[in-house]
Motif scaffolding. Structure first.
Motif, PDB file in Angstrom:
ATOM      1  N   LYS A 164       0.835  -1.353   0.073  1.00 49.25           N
ATOM      2  CA  LYS A 164      -0.054  -0.047  -0.182  1.00 49.25           C
ATOM      3  C   LYS A 164       0.775   1.140   0.082  1.00 49.25           C
TER       4      LYS A 164
ATOM      5  N   SER B 194       2.009   3.987  -7.216  1.00 51.53           N
ATOM      6  CA  SER B 194       1.256   3.606  -8.408  1.00 51.53           C
ATOM      7  C   SER B 194       2.096   3.263  -9.610  1.00 51.53           C
ATOM      8  N   ASN B 195       1.910   2.507 -10.562  1.00 48.78           N
ATOM      9  CA  ASN B 195       2.565   2.090 -11.826  1.00 48.78           C
ATOM     10  C   ASN B 195       4.193   2.221 -11.606  1.00 48.78           C
ATOM     11  N   SER B 196       4.500   1.466 -10.673  1.00 46.42           N
ATOM     12  CA  SER B 196       5.956   1.591 -10.617  1.00 46.42           C
ATOM     13  C   SER B 196       6.913   0.362 -10.797  1.00 46.42           C
TER      14      SER B 196
ATOM     15  N   GLU C 186      -3.901  -4.347  -4.893  1.00 45.92           N
ATOM     16  CA  GLU C 186      -2.395  -3.529  -4.585  1.00 45.92           C
ATOM     17  C   GLU C 186      -1.378  -3.890  -5.884  1.00 45.92           C
TER      18      GLU C 186
ATOM     19  N   ARG D 176      -2.459  -4.727  -9.037  1.00 41.69           N
ATOM     20  CA  ARG D 176      -2.863  -4.134 -10.232  1.00 41.69           C
ATOM     21  C   ARG D 176      -2.560  -2.624 -10.069  1.00 41.69           C
ATOM     22  N   ARG D 177      -2.632  -1.903  -8.827  1.00 47.74           N
ATOM     23  CA  ARG D 177      -2.309  -0.542  -8.862  1.00 47.74           C
ATOM     24  C   ARG D 177      -0.810  -0.227  -9.076  1.00 47.74           C
ATOM     25  N   ILE D 178       0.097  -1.165  -8.431  1.00 44.48           N
ATOM     26  CA  ILE D 178       1.699  -0.686  -8.434  1.00 44.48           C
ATOM     27  C   ILE D 178       2.294  -1.153  -9.896  1.00 44.48           C
TER      28      ILE D 178
ATOM     29  N   LYS E 210       2.988  -1.358 -13.769  1.00 45.92           N
ATOM     30  CA  LYS E 210       2.898  -0.459 -14.729  1.00 45.92           C
ATOM     31  C   LYS E 210       2.070  -0.987 -15.805  1.00 45.92           C
TER      32      LYS E 210
END
Length: 332
Positions: free
Chosen positions: A37, A41-43, A83, A85-87, A89
């Motif tokens: 958390k 995001s996208n990293s 989580e 999916r969020r992080i 890319k």
């Protein structure tokens, strides 16, 4: 933000839980959901991880006996997958190891947020003399087929808006629309004509049927930027999901990498280096950031280091995060 900057930002966000850090490796000792958390995001380019299987109920694997009911386990995994999916890319990949008896239910759950690309069967062959329970057990006492294989669910982030929920398809359509180019005009400028479809390859790219080559993507990028209506287009490595394979490598969905032979101090769920190397080389670019949020003995970290990728290893058990640090220091 380039990969080195992204890695530093992740380190800053999770610093309270970090036990080891350098320019390529982070080792984090804490509950994975809490740490996930905090990751921006996208990293992350590749999530390669081996959660507790639950179905095996092994007391020597942390978390394997945590849930009494299957639904509790699936619900916990869904929290984690949100989580993931969020992080990840948009052009990232997920490889999730699981028990064969839970794979179907995990796949259905993951399909809410990911495109399932493959359901890989790892046959887990052993060298002669290292067959473990398979060799010792009384076969005549079996009442079902012996579960000797494991499963790996391979998927990519899903993005609603086109036929195949393709993140790149959505990106291309958005940028092309902003540029004022029609699909036919972009086809003309890139020379990507189809034999039947007048929209050519552009139409297929936007619906997620396939992806452009590096050369084709450069033509797309040049055509869109030359309109002066779009300020930027991502580099190929930030737009296209890597899948680098050849006839000389394992390219089917049945894998025969040998299991790790027993040794003193071995993690009970350790995965072989050649299999992890195969995944990392197929589904990431050099310098990409890889995440293993159930890192155990640090095998993913070792493989990432060998293959010039960055890696974040998360484990709740201090014994294994310390062990991972020792392995990295001893081998490199």
């Amino acid at each position: 933000m380039n990969r080195a900057e992204s890695f530093k930002k992740i380190q800053t966000e999770v610093k309270e839980f970090v036990t080891y850090a350098d320019s390529e490796q982070l080792i984090v000792n804490h509950d994975c959901l809490t740490v996930l958390k905090k990751i921006p995001s996208n990293s992350i380019s590749l999530i390669l991880t081996d959660p507790p299987y639950h179905a095996t109920q092994k007391k020597n694997i942390y978390g394997d006996t945590q849930f009494k009911k299957d639904d509790e386990y699936i619900n916990w995994m869904e929290e984690i997958s949100i989580e993931w999916r969020r992080i990840l890319k948009p052009n990232g990949s997920l490889y999730c190891f699981c028990d064969s008896s839970m794979s179907a239910r995990l796949e259905v759950m993951l399909s809410k947020r990911f495109n399932i690309l493959n359901h890989i069967v790892w046959t887990k062959p052993n060298q002669p003399g290292f067959d473990g329970w398979k060799g010792k057990m009384n076969k005549e006492s079996l009442r079902q087929w012996y579960g000797h294989s494991e499963r790996i669910i391979f998927c990519e982030p899903a993005k609603d808006g086109n036929l195949h929920r393709s993140s790149f398809g959505e990106l291309l359509k958005k940028k092309r629309t902003e540029s004022g180019l029609s699909g036919h005009k972009l086809t003309e400028l890139t020379g990507a004509y189809g034999k039947v479809n007048h929209g050519g390859a552009v139409s297929n790219w936007e619906t997620g049927r396939n992806i452009p080559s590096r050369e084709q993507y450069q033509k797309i990028k040049d055509a869109i930027l030359n309109t002066k209506k779009v300020n930027s287009m991502p580099e190929y490595e930030d737009a296209i999901r890597p899948f680098i394979i050849s006839k000389n490598l394992e390219y089917t969905d049945v894998w025969n990498f040998e299991s790790v032979r027993p040794y003193k101090g071995k993690h009970p769920a350790e995965k072989p280096q050649d299999m992890l190397n195969h995944i990392i080389m197929a589904s990431s670019y050099e310098s990409d950031i890889i995440l293993d949020c159930f890192s155990g003995s640090g095998s993913t970290a070792l493989s990432a280091k060998r293959n010039k990728r960055k890696c974040i290893s998360i484990d709740i058990d201090t014994h294994w995060t310390d062990y991972t640090e020792r392995r990295l220091n001893e081998l490199f």
